[in-house]
Scaffold this active site. Sequence first.
Site, mmCIF file in Angstrom:
data_model
loop_
_atom_site.group_PDB
_atom_site.id
_atom_site.type_symbol
_atom_site.label_atom_id
_atom_site.label_comp_id
_atom_site.label_asym_id
_atom_site.label_seq_id
_atom_site.Cartn_x
_atom_site.Cartn_y
_atom_site.Cartn_z
ATOM 1 N N PRO A 299 0.791 -1.239 0.000
ATOM 2 C CA PRO A 299 0.000 0.000 0.000
ATOM 3 C C PRO A 299 0.819 1.283 0.000
ATOM 4 C CG PRO A 299 0.015 -0.951 2.193
ATOM 5 C CD PRO A 299 0.794 -1.890 1.330
ATOM 6 N N CYS A 300 1.429 1.589 -1.114
ATOM 7 C CA CYS A 300 2.233 2.809 -1.180
ATOM 8 C C CYS A 300 1.346 4.051 -1.158
ATOM 9 C CB CYS A 300 3.120 2.796 -2.413
ATOM 10 S SG CYS A 300 2.248 2.587 -3.950
ATOM 11 N N HIS A 301 0.049 3.866 -1.379
ATOM 12 C CA HIS A 301 -0.847 5.031 -1.334
ATOM 13 C C HIS A 301 -1.086 5.485 0.101
ATOM 14 C CE1 HIS A 301 -3.299 1.388 -0.948
ATOM 15 N NE2 HIS A 301 -4.169 2.113 -0.276
#
Length: 286
Positions: free
Chosen positions: A253-255
């Site tokens: 989950p780089c967001h």
Amino acid sequence: MMQAHTMDVTEDDDYARVRDAIAFMSQKWRSHPSIEAIAAHVGLTPKQFHEVFRRWAGLSPKDFLAALTLDHARKLLQEGANLFETSLDLGLSGPSRLHDLFVTHEALSPQEYRKGGAGLVLAYGFHPCPFGEAIVVATPRGMAGLGFIDGDRNVGLADMRARWPAARFVEDQALTAAYAARAFRPELWQPETPLRVVLIGTDFEVRVLETLLRIPMGKATTYGRIAARIDRPKAARAVGAAVCRNPVSFVVPCHRVLGQSGALTGYHWGLTRKQAMLGWEVGQCR
DNA sequence: AGGGCCCATCGCA
DNA sequence: TGCGATGGGCCCT
């Protein structure tokens, strides 16, 4: 005329509507556009607009848009402040540890990586998802890539190819479909049936990606905190670069990584999509 | 050589 | 106070 041309709204273009609404908002947020104005801009009546958001995110437009404000981002960061502090030791079972269990990851050896994926056969396929069309890349050992298509599938495919230039890419929708079906439904990532992910990158990159996996849905952290977590407290900027190259977006989950101020900074697949994900997750979490 | 950074300052309301 | 803008440091490819 407006009435006559009001078209049926189907789930398929829900994201397109949401995307347009977000883009409009981020342009005009200073002037506080009304819900009515935003609805009109994306070609919907307020009632339809409401329906789209309910169906897509489980939120009212108002709640969804509130989730995109700087205030909300800051709250997220406050809540996530001790995300990593509590579970430094592996035995401890904090919430982040829990999430970690549901995704099993293995890193490709540095040797394999250096060869640019030589000898690797990567299956790819295109599938609908809550954030438009996705491209899924998989190895027999797990999911290696997840990206998004904006218009031209070849662009998305080229993006993936560039990450592992020496690998052989084979289209195989049947194989990637299984991953696509589960990638956006974290409630299905269970200890007995984990979502398998293969992390391909340098040592530093893999460590950053592993850290990302510990951020639960609906929480967020900063580049600086990740740097501290991997014992390189001054490498925030390098973390940003590594996060930027994350091949398995959403699942890793780089967001959920924001600037220290709460600003969303950047996103490889478009800032609008990052906003959409963060707002969508608010709806999933209640 | 540059980034999806961060911190300290400064100048403005 | 709380912003926006700037400058310098920092660390990985």
